[in-house]
Motif scaffolding. Structure first.
Motif, mmCIF file in Angstrom:
data_model
loop_
_atom_site.group_PDB
_atom_site.id
_atom_site.type_symbol
_atom_site.label_atom_id
_atom_site.label_comp_id
_atom_site.label_asym_id
_atom_site.label_seq_id
_atom_site.Cartn_x
_atom_site.Cartn_y
_atom_site.Cartn_z
ATOM 1 N N LEU A 232 6.845 5.369 -5.096
ATOM 2 C CA LEU A 232 5.515 4.820 -5.240
ATOM 3 C C LEU A 232 4.473 5.652 -4.515
ATOM 4 O O LEU A 232 3.368 5.817 -4.986
ATOM 5 C CB LEU A 232 5.503 3.377 -4.715
ATOM 6 C CG LEU A 232 6.446 2.401 -5.420
ATOM 7 C CD1 LEU A 232 6.353 1.032 -4.780
ATOM 8 C CD2 LEU A 232 6.105 2.311 -6.906
ATOM 9 N N ILE A 233 4.797 6.172 -3.318
ATOM 10 C CA ILE A 233 3.866 6.965 -2.519
ATOM 11 C C ILE A 233 4.353 8.412 -2.509
ATOM 12 O O ILE A 233 5.316 8.742 -1.827
ATOM 13 C CB ILE A 233 3.764 6.432 -1.082
ATOM 14 C CG1 ILE A 233 3.363 4.957 -1.101
ATOM 15 C CG2 ILE A 233 2.781 7.257 -0.268
ATOM 16 C CD1 ILE A 233 3.313 4.319 0.268
ATOM 17 N N PRO A 234 3.741 9.288 -3.278
ATOM 18 C CA PRO A 234 4.198 10.683 -3.293
ATOM 19 C C PRO A 234 3.899 11.380 -1.973
ATOM 20 O O PRO A 234 2.989 10.997 -1.232
ATOM 21 C CB PRO A 234 3.384 11.294 -4.450
ATOM 22 C CG PRO A 234 2.171 10.451 -4.539
ATOM 23 C CD PRO A 234 2.597 9.051 -4.167
ATOM 24 N N LYS A 235 4.647 12.388 -1.668
ATOM 25 C CA LYS A 235 4.461 13.143 -0.440
ATOM 26 C C LYS A 235 3.159 13.925 -0.510
ATOM 27 O O LYS A 235 2.866 14.566 -1.515
ATOM 28 C CB LYS A 235 5.639 14.093 -0.225
ATOM 29 C CG LYS A 235 5.601 14.834 1.104
ATOM 30 C CD LYS A 235 6.839 15.702 1.292
ATOM 31 C CE LYS A 235 6.790 16.420 2.628
ATOM 32 N NZ LYS A 235 7.984 17.276 2.835
ATOM 33 N N PHE A 236 2.367 13.819 0.547
ATOM 34 C CA PHE A 236 1.063 14.486 0.569
ATOM 35 C C PHE A 236 0.899 15.417 1.772
ATOM 36 O O PHE A 236 -0.090 16.143 1.844
ATOM 37 C CB PHE A 236 -0.058 13.438 0.603
ATOM 38 C CG PHE A 236 0.025 12.493 1.763
ATOM 39 C CD1 PHE A 236 -0.585 12.783 2.962
ATOM 40 C CD2 PHE A 236 0.721 11.302 1.640
ATOM 41 C CE1 PHE A 236 -0.498 11.914 4.031
ATOM 42 C CE2 PHE A 236 0.812 10.422 2.704
ATOM 43 C CZ PHE A 236 0.200 10.731 3.901
ATOM 44 N N HIS A 237 1.808 15.406 2.721
ATOM 45 C CA HIS A 237 1.701 16.270 3.902
ATOM 46 C C HIS A 237 2.772 17.347 3.825
ATOM 47 O O HIS A 237 3.963 17.056 3.769
ATOM 48 C CB HIS A 237 1.880 15.448 5.180
ATOM 49 C CG HIS A 237 1.802 16.259 6.430
ATOM 50 N ND1 HIS A 237 0.735 17.077 6.734
ATOM 51 C CD2 HIS A 237 2.680 16.404 7.461
ATOM 52 C CE1 HIS A 237 0.935 17.676 7.884
ATOM 53 N NE2 HIS A 237 2.115 17.285 8.342
ATOM 54 N N LYS B 93 10.542 3.502 -1.823
ATOM 55 C CA LYS B 93 9.144 3.661 -1.443
ATOM 56 C C LYS B 93 8.615 5.041 -1.783
ATOM 57 O O LYS B 93 7.450 5.207 -2.070
ATOM 58 C CB LYS B 93 8.982 3.398 0.053
ATOM 59 C CG LYS B 93 9.226 1.951 0.453
ATOM 60 C CD LYS B 93 8.931 1.746 1.919
ATOM 61 C CE LYS B 93 9.129 0.293 2.319
ATOM 62 N NZ LYS B 93 8.845 0.070 3.745
ATOM 63 N N SER B 94 9.460 6.071 -1.700
ATOM 64 C CA SER B 94 8.997 7.428 -1.993
ATOM 65 C C SER B 94 8.591 7.590 -3.445
ATOM 66 O O SER B 94 7.813 8.471 -3.773
ATOM 67 C CB SER B 94 10.109 8.429 -1.642
ATOM 68 O OG SER B 94 11.268 8.163 -2.419
ATOM 69 N N ARG C 258 9.984 -6.277 -2.639
ATOM 70 C CA ARG C 258 9.657 -4.956 -2.109
ATOM 71 C C ARG C 258 10.227 -3.887 -3.030
ATOM 72 O O ARG C 258 11.273 -4.104 -3.648
ATOM 73 C CB ARG C 258 10.239 -4.775 -0.707
ATOM 74 C CG ARG C 258 9.602 -5.700 0.331
ATOM 75 C CD ARG C 258 10.137 -5.399 1.720
ATOM 76 N NE ARG C 258 9.511 -6.247 2.719
ATOM 77 C CZ ARG C 258 9.797 -6.184 4.029
ATOM 78 N NH1 ARG C 258 10.690 -5.314 4.456
ATOM 79 N NH2 ARG C 258 9.180 -6.997 4.864
#
Length: 637
Positions: free
Chosen positions: A230-235, A227-228, A223
């Motif tokens: 890999l997945i950028p903030k979008f909201h 995690k942040s 894992r």
């Protein structure tokens, strides 16, 4: 004579001696050679491996075989007892039926190679391990698929023993499937070599292409550590944050703006410069001054404002969220009517288009409440009495406030701030409010537009379907509630107006207008038309007309979405509770109705009504100034 030669002699002529003599001779020979059995078996096995004995040519006797095997007398092939008994049964059945006996050919058996014979010889000499249950352990043939076991058997036994069977199987399990037939990058290397040969260059002259390292294989349980990453903030509910350089440059401009005033203290009437340094519209200046704490001391210092502005930038990043944060001083995430009072009051006091209203202080609060009521009517689409940041983004309020700075004639801004619209609304209310306590009841509303609105819809208005507050318990309507009523009455195409009248007509509150509800409101219209001597349309015909016009998605009942999609919602509502406008629609040119419903029309029904009413009111005031006696006569009547 050796045991093997003796066995051959026995098999070559089995009929020369009787079975009893054979058994006696066998027992004697076994007794004589009991001590040399192991050597004889080893010698016979060696002669069989060297090809000196051809067992397939001999005929075995059934008595020599263990109990779990039987010899087929036709073919001489070893068979399990079940198969042998099944074959004998079939032969007996065929003989009883009179058919010729069928012979079964033996199954073909491949000849063993030298490597296979050596492998069998080594496995025979080596001790066989057993597990706890007493079952022999065969590491070569107990793991893997059928194809893997066949490939293991075909390999050289000596080479396989050196590497170890378990290691070989583990290596095969680790390697990717493609490695079994083609190495990685082999296709790429061959394609490059083929391309060089076509260009006329030999593959030997060019340097060998080094195969790149394959990426590390990711295990199933691995894992990512963060995690942040890999997945950028979008909201971003409060806007996307600005860059640090931009924030620092803005803070420097604010500091310079404060340094231009004595002692770094800016009063309320000079706070426009600070609003410009913060890149905010001009009419944010008073709410910004109050949010920074200027109401207590009458001025704001640079340190206090910078501390407030840094806290605001940390949580609010777009104009809508900052507007809510400034007007509420950071206390709430939504706006209530009281939060807009300082902003609208500043517009009354400082806008050049309202200079004539400065001296008429008694009208200031009326104008402020009218503007706030119109803002909530258009912006607060949830009917909650609270304007959220999301509702503010979807509206044009912030653009309209910014437009106030550029437009000197405030009547050109028909959204929210027009003085002419305020004048029409307040005059209409003043005509109905006889005691001038800013509260009107059912009888006062019934006099609106010469009793054009039916009494049944008025009862629904005062039932609490569209009103709230303490005045509803007294069956009274406040001034701000009257603003909503007048806007909905004169522009029934507005989304809020459609929701307003839908709530009133939905008697059971199920979210649909059923046929009995439409008939309930149309009955009063029929009675009024009969009293005026007008030929009325029966309800059945009127219902067919309305359903053809609205075209509801669910047959037999009309939903709110159906009326919003319909371009003639004003005709629908006027048919059931406004007799005067219903007759006007009935006598009007149908092509004019179609032109009014086109989306290209810039002027709304409310703008058209307000412009006509304002001209009438101005004309009446001009006539009253020329003939004061006319006014006295009207007041006495």
């Amino acid at each position: 004579m050796s045991t093997v030669d003796y066995a051959k002699l026995r098999f070559q002529d089995p009929q020369q001696r009787s079975r009893a003599a054979q058994r006696l001779e066998d027992s004697r020979s076994m007794a004589r050679g009991a001590g040399a059995t192991g050597a004889q078996v080893t010698e016979a096995r060696s002669r069989y491996d060297n090809g000196q004995i051809n067992i397939s040519d001999s005929q075995w006797r059934a008595e020599w075989l263990p109990g779990r095997y039987a010899v087929d007398p036709d073919s001489g092939v070893l068979m399990p007892p079940e198969s042998w008994r099944r074959k004998r049964a079939l032969q007996k059945a065929a003989a009883a039926a009179g058919d010729a006996p069928r012979t079964v050919s033996p199954l073909p058996h491949p000849q063993l190679t030298e490597e296979q014979k050596a492998h069998i010889r080594e496995r025979t000499l080596s001790p066989t391990p057993y597990n706890a249950a007493g079952v022999a352990i065969r590491p070569f043939l107990t793991q893997g698929s059928v194809a893997e076991r066949v490939s293991i058997f075909e390999k050289c036994p000596a080479e396989l023993r050196q590497r170890g069977a378990s290691t070989e199987l583990q290596d095969k399990m680790r390697q990717p499937a493609i490695a079994a037939w083609r190495a990685q990058n082999e296709v790429k290397d061959k394609a490059q070599t083929y391309g060089r040969e076509r260009d006329g260059r030999s593959s030997t002259e060019s340097p060998p292409a080094s195969s790149p390292k394959s990426p590390p294989r990711r295990t199933a349980n691995a894992r990512p550590a963060n995690k942040s990453a890999l997945i950028p903030k979008f909201h971003f509910p409060y806007g996307r944050p600005e860059s640090r350089d931009k924030v620092e440059a803005q803070l420097q401009r604010i500091q310079q703006a404060f340094n231009s005033y004595p002692g770094g203290q800016v009063p309320k009437d000079k706070f426009a410069a600070i609003a410009k340094a913060c890149e905010l519209p001009l009419y944010w200046k008073v709410p910004l001054f109050l949010a920074a704490g200027g109401e207590k001391t009458g001025h704001v210092t640079a340190a206090a404002f910078l501390d407030f502005w840094k806290r605001l930038l940390a949580t609010s990043h777009d104009q809508a969220s900052r507007f809510v944060r400034v007007l509420t001083a950071g206390q709430r995430t939504h706006l209530v009517p009281e939060d807009l009072v300082p902003l609208v009051q500043d517009v009354v006091e400082t806008h050049p288009g309202l200079n004539f209203l400065k001296e008429a202080i008694e009208f200031h609060s009326r104008y402020v409440h009218t503007v706030i009521a119109r803002i909530f009517y258009c912006v607060n689409r949830s009917w909650s009495g609270r304007i959220t940041v999301a509702e503010l983004r979807r509206s044009n309020l912030l653009k309209t406030i910014q437009l106030l700075e550029q437009e000197e004639d405030i009547n050109q801004i028909t959204d929210y701030f027009s003085y002419e619209h305020f004048y029409v609304i307040y005059c209409k209310f003043w005509e109905l409010d006889k005691d001038h306590d800013l509260l009107i009841d059912k009888s006062d509303v019934a006099r609106h537009n010469d009793h054009a609105v039916s009494s049944r819809i008025i009862d629904r208005i005062f039932s609490g379907a569209v009103t709230r507050g303490s005045a509803r318990k007294q069956e009274k309507m406040t001034y701000m509630e009257f603003v909503w009523f007048l806007l909905s009455e004169e522009d029934k195409k507005h989304p809020t107006a459609i929701e307003y009248w839908f709530r009133c007509m939905d008697l059971d509150g199920d979210g649909y207008l059923s046929m009995y509800e439409l008939e309930y409101f149309y009955e009063e219209q029929l009675q009024r038309m009969e009293a005026l001597g007008i030929e009325a349309l029966p309800f059945e015909d009127c219902l067919c007309w309305m359903l053809d016009m609205v075209q509801p998605e669910t047959p037999g009942k009309i939903a709110l979405s159906d009326l919003k999609q319909c371009q003639m919602s004003n005709i629908f509502f006027d048919t059931f509770f406004n007799l005067e406008k219903y007759l006007e629609h009935d006598q009007r040119d149908p092509f004019a109705l179609q032109r009014d419903g086109e989306p290209g029309q810039t002027m709304s029904d409310w703008d058209r009504f307000a412009a006509e009413e304002y001209e009438l009111l101005v004309a009446e005031e001009g006539a009253a100034e020329q003939d004061p006696e006319l006014v006295v006569v009207e007041e006495t009547q």
